[in-house]
Design a protein around this motif. Structure first.
Motif, PDB file in Angstrom:
ATOM      1  N   LEU B  55       0.792  -1.182  -0.091  1.00  0.00           N
ATOM      2  CA  LEU B  55       0.172  -0.126  -0.099  1.00  0.00           C
ATOM      3  C   LEU B  55       0.883   1.332  -0.081  1.00  0.00           C
ATOM      4  N   GLN B  56       2.210   1.115  -0.137  1.00  0.00           N
ATOM      5  CA  GLN B  56       3.177   2.190   0.257  1.00  0.00           C
ATOM      6  C   GLN B  56       2.767   3.016   1.172  1.00  0.00           C
ATOM      7  N   TRP B  57       2.395   2.404   2.450  1.00  0.00           N
ATOM      8  CA  TRP B  57       2.127   3.067   3.495  1.00  0.00           C
ATOM      9  C   TRP B  57       3.517   2.997   4.296  1.00  0.00           C
ATOM     10  N   SER B  58       3.827   3.826   5.265  1.00  0.00           N
ATOM     11  CA  SER B  58       3.316   5.043   5.462  1.00  0.00           C
ATOM     12  C   SER B  58       4.631   5.907   5.339  1.00  0.00           C
ATOM     13  N   PRO B  59       4.294   7.198   4.973  1.00  0.00           N
ATOM     14  CA  PRO B  59       5.122   8.334   4.722  1.00  0.00           C
ATOM     15  C   PRO B  59       6.090   8.443   5.595  1.00  0.00           C
ATOM     16  N   SER B  60       5.685   8.654   6.905  1.00  0.00           N
ATOM     17  CA  SER B  60       6.423   9.044   7.990  1.00  0.00           C
ATOM     18  C   SER B  60       6.743   7.885   8.732  1.00  0.00           C
ATOM     19  N   ALA B  61       6.723   6.599   8.468  1.00  0.00           N
ATOM     20  CA  ALA B  61       6.980   5.420   9.471  1.00  0.00           C
ATOM     21  C   ALA B  61       8.430   5.023   9.421  1.00  0.00           C
ATOM     22  N   ALA B  62       9.106   5.682   8.516  1.00  0.00           N
ATOM     23  CA  ALA B  62      10.556   5.521   8.609  1.00  0.00           C
ATOM     24  C   ALA B  62      11.159   6.525   9.747  1.00  0.00           C
ATOM     25  N   ALA B  63      10.461   7.695   9.682  1.00  0.00           N
ATOM     26  CA  ALA B  63      11.072   8.606  10.423  1.00  0.00           C
ATOM     27  C   ALA B  63      10.465   8.019  12.185  1.00  0.00           C
ATOM     28  N   VAL B  64       9.125   7.592  12.304  1.00  0.00           N
ATOM     29  CA  VAL B  64       8.864   7.162  13.402  1.00  0.00           C
ATOM     30  C   VAL B  64       9.822   6.151  13.917  1.00  0.00           C
ATOM     31  N   ALA B  65      10.077   5.243  13.022  1.00  0.00           N
ATOM     32  CA  ALA B  65      10.901   3.952  13.441  1.00  0.00           C
ATOM     33  C   ALA B  65      12.352   4.609  13.880  1.00  0.00           C
ATOM     34  N   LEU B  66      12.906   5.479  13.043  1.00  0.00           N
ATOM     35  CA  LEU B  66      14.176   5.745  13.358  1.00  0.00           C
ATOM     36  C   LEU B  66      14.060   6.819  14.989  1.00  0.00           C
ATOM     37  N   ARG B  67      13.070   7.527  15.010  1.00  0.00           N
ATOM     38  CA  ARG B  67      12.791   8.568  15.930  1.00  0.00           C
ATOM     39  C   ARG B  67      12.493   8.002  17.318  1.00  0.00           C
ATOM     40  N   GLY B  68      11.138   7.515  16.983  1.00  0.00           N
ATOM     41  CA  GLY B  68      10.332   7.489  18.275  1.00  0.00           C
ATOM     42  C   GLY B  68      10.441   6.167  18.979  1.00  0.00           C
ATOM     43  N   ALA B  69      10.660   4.893  18.500  1.00  0.00           N
ATOM     44  CA  ALA B  69      10.585   3.658  19.170  1.00  0.00           C
ATOM     45  C   ALA B  69      11.467   3.476  20.306  1.00  0.00           C
ATOM     46  N   ARG B  70      11.028   2.896  21.424  1.00  0.00           N
ATOM     47  CA  ARG B  70      11.964   2.677  22.600  1.00  0.00           C
ATOM     48  C   ARG B  70      12.934   1.416  22.034  1.00  0.00           C
ATOM     49  N   ARG B 123      32.716   8.956  18.603  1.00  0.00           N
ATOM     50  CA  ARG B 123      32.049   8.198  17.559  1.00  0.00           C
ATOM     51  C   ARG B 123      31.019   7.230  18.335  1.00  0.00           C
ATOM     52  N   ALA B 124      31.290   6.749  19.427  1.00  0.00           N
ATOM     53  CA  ALA B 124      30.637   5.671  19.614  1.00  0.00           C
ATOM     54  C   ALA B 124      29.287   6.308  20.347  1.00  0.00           C
ATOM     55  N   TYR B 125      29.339   7.392  21.122  1.00  0.00           N
ATOM     56  CA  TYR B 125      28.132   8.160  21.657  1.00  0.00           C
ATOM     57  C   TYR B 125      27.296   8.759  20.457  1.00  0.00           C
ATOM     58  N   ARG B 126      28.005   9.296  19.448  1.00  0.00           N
ATOM     59  CA  ARG B 126      27.458   9.658  18.286  1.00  0.00           C
ATOM     60  C   ARG B 126      26.346   8.714  17.631  1.00  0.00           C
ATOM     61  N   ARG B 127      27.188   7.561  17.419  1.00  0.00           N
ATOM     62  CA  ARG B 127      26.345   6.490  16.782  1.00  0.00           C
ATOM     63  C   ARG B 127      25.123   6.068  17.795  1.00  0.00           C
ATOM     64  N   LEU B 128      25.508   5.839  19.070  1.00  0.00           N
ATOM     65  CA  LEU B 128      24.374   5.450  19.811  1.00  0.00           C
ATOM     66  C   LEU B 128      23.439   6.511  19.890  1.00  0.00           C
ATOM     67  N   ALA B 129      23.397   7.770  19.678  1.00  0.00           N
ATOM     68  CA  ALA B 129      22.307   8.922  19.496  1.00  0.00           C
ATOM     69  C   ALA B 129      21.797   8.947  18.203  1.00  0.00           C
ATOM     70  N   GLU B 130      22.503   8.887  17.088  1.00  0.00           N
ATOM     71  CA  GLU B 130      22.160   9.305  15.604  1.00  0.00           C
ATOM     72  C   GLU B 130      21.453   8.190  15.131  1.00  0.00           C
ATOM     73  N   GLU B 131      21.716   6.992  15.689  1.00  0.00           N
ATOM     74  CA  GLU B 131      21.169   5.681  15.163  1.00  0.00           C
ATOM     75  C   GLU B 131      20.063   5.316  16.095  1.00  0.00           C
ATOM     76  N   ARG B 132      19.835   6.201  17.292  1.00  0.00           N
ATOM     77  CA  ARG B 132      18.808   5.790  18.229  1.00  0.00           C
ATOM     78  C   ARG B 132      19.003   4.171  18.536  1.00  0.00           C
ATOM     79  N   ARG B 133      20.271   3.653  18.987  1.00  0.00           N
ATOM     80  CA  ARG B 133      20.668   2.287  19.344  1.00  0.00           C
ATOM     81  C   ARG B 133      20.117   2.021  20.883  1.00  0.00           C
ATOM     82  N   VAL B 134      19.987   3.171  21.669  1.00  0.00           N
ATOM     83  CA  VAL B 134      19.711   2.977  22.737  1.00  0.00           C
ATOM     84  C   VAL B 134      18.933   4.297  23.542  1.00  0.00           C
ATOM     85  N   ASP B 135      18.282   3.991  24.691  1.00  0.00           N
ATOM     86  CA  ASP B 135      17.272   5.054  25.059  1.00  0.00           C
ATOM     87  C   ASP B 135      18.040   5.980  25.968  1.00  0.00           C
TER      88      ASP B 135
END
Lengths: 353, 353
Positions: B55-70, B123-135
């Protein structure tokens, strides 16, 4: 990994090129943000995400983000108590080896110490797989009837086992060759020193390696025409070692003149217990440990023990897993050495009786 | 966390309800998959992702996945060598405490042991933050001029420090009250036993806690009208402790009668070194460690040491961070006890001279 096809969209909707243009960055930068690859500044990342939102791009990006991107983390789920690293420094060494392989590649290790409830273990693997928290997992301590090999296959989670599987299994595993070599040397060493009453204090027998080692001890002794004077099965703890020494000390004429312990913590605690009972080590009692932890060189007398190349084992396991993941940065790693006896000060000639 | 608004789309495109219908699951299940919440079987997840693709859903899901999820993971980046956990069991204890708080909530700990190159740490902190690897992240070992507090703020990475910041800083931190209590008791104990020549073997002085403790030692001694007989700055290693004891042993009339070591590993190695020089502990030399690792109870003589409530400190730090993250599952945690002296067998009356 998933079955659905992806490709250039033909619906006239926004493309990655449009997003790059709106965000004022390269297509490669958009791709990096969406795939969580790093090397992108936070403001740039925010610009890209805002542009993607604005253009309502891209339909499959969530799926890509959830399915495709490398996490640059390996997982280790350990079914032991939270005090694992202190109670059994073996794990600390293993993790040191894993980390030394991961650090140059900027990988991290996601550690879940889940206790001994099997459900918690399954839940942890499931979450790591379903939420793509790690690229693969390192398994330790193969157990009799171990359900984890089927589990990681079902979850399609790349995995490498440290040690031997409990039965024939296609799971990739790393182990030093000549697993019985160290114990053979240990028993040869004691027999050469004149010992005939040799005891063995083992760990819990639900682990593959504990039953294996006990069999090696029994078969080596039998090759010398001996049987263990005592076999005690403990929990790998200092308390159990102290109790075992207490039980074996009396009656004095049945006392072993040498004790092999299943790990170094037990051996050091055993030496201590013996000395409190008035037995000098090694004059009255020889003691051999297993693992060759740093501890063994700190104590007095220094511990004779079986060295396992644990750090290298951790390194080799991580390397093998990175290979499965086709991570090109990981160079070849030397195979772990077979276990071998390290003779220090806690063994000596059999006491004159 | 990002600034762009989201909401029901009005463009006539597919909605989450359409995806749920096509996948044959509930809207909640789709939401769980997209937010990486778990509790979803792999086949269901695949169906949802396939439906979203279709369904080519959903435009903002990638952003949600990258930004929002615990992520249900906390991070710890440690700027030490990969052998950290074995070289300094303090960390093993701290991680035990952290894990005991995380395990019941199904959180994991993502460990990056990055070595001593500052760039790798950043670099490690940056990656953890930018890639949302940890809360969020747990910081340890505040250093003089520590750049990490500003870094985590810039990265908007929730963080809690174990110990005291190097200067006034709003970063949340956990520390037991009465940090000087244990060393005060240790010096009081030695003075009471008649010791006047008391030496101190410290760790590297770029750490906040090492300089703090050295000052406490000096000020406590001075309250008793004393000065340290020797101060040696080492690297917290067994080798340095052995070397320090060797240097202090001669000339005999200037030898300390008691040594305080900056950690237990050094203390145990120091006891060993003293015995090899023909000095009995505690008859000729009293020794006090710091940390109260399990090691101290295994050795002979059992180690007198300053107990730090390290596991509880790890637990409290994890709890504080989970609180910042508004994780409701984490109950209240007892405050770590102030450091206190544990008198065992390695201290005794000053030798008659």
């Amino acid at each position: 990994m998933a079955g659905t096809a992806r490709g250039r969209k033909s619906s006239g909707k926004a493309t990655i090129t449009d997003v790059a243009a709106v965000a004022g960055v390269s297509v490669a930068a958009v791709s990096k943000v969406i795939n969580g690859k790093g090397g992108i500044s936070e403001p740039t990342r925010q610009r890209v995400l805002a542009a993607a939102d604005k253009l309502q791009w891209s339909p499959s990006a969530a799926a890509v983000a959830l399915r495709g991107a490398r996490t640059r983390a390996l997982g280790m789920v350990v079914g032991r108590g939270a005090d694992l690293l202190t109670a059994d420094p073996h794990f600390a060494l293993l993790i040191s080896g894993v980390e030394s392989e991961l650090a140059p590649l900027d990988y991290g290790l996601l550690l879940h110490i889940v206790g001994e409830e099997p459900e918690a273990e399954v839940r942890a693997y499931r979450r790591l797989a379903e939420e793509r928290r790690v690229d693969g997992v390192i398994l330790t301590e193969s157990r009799i009837g171990d359900p984890r090999f089927d589990l990681v296959r079902r979850l399609r989670l790349p995995a490498v086992l440290v040690g031997r599987p409990w039965q024939e299994d296609p799971i990739p595993h790393v182990q030093a060759a000549g697993q019985d070599a160290g114990l053979r040397e240990a028993i040869g060493h004691l027999v050469e020193l004149g010992h005939r009453r040799i005891a063995y204090v083992s760990g819990p027998e639900d682990k593959v390696h504990t039953t294996f080692r006990r069999k090696v001890v029994e078969s080596c002794l039998s090759e010398h025409g001996l049987r263990p004077s005592h076999v005690v099965v403990g929990e790998f703890t200092a308390q159990d070692a102290t109790a075992a020494v207490g039980r074996m000390a009396e009656p004095a004429d049945d006392r072993p003149t040498a004790i092999l312990f299943g790990n170094d913590t037990m051996a050091v605690a055993g030496i201590n217990a013996a000395r409190r009972l008035g037995l000098d080590v090694p004059r009255d009692l020889s003691v051999i440990g297993y693992d060759d932890l740093p501890l063994g060189e700190l104590v007095y007398p220094r511990l004779t023990t079986v060295n396992q190349d644990i750090e290298q084992l951790g390194r080799a396991a991580a390397n093998e897993l990175l290979g499965l993941l086709e991570e090109s940065g990981a160079g070849p790693v030397a195979a772990p050495r077979p276990p071998r006896l390290v003779v220090r000060e806690s063994t000596g000639p059999v006491p004159a009786s």
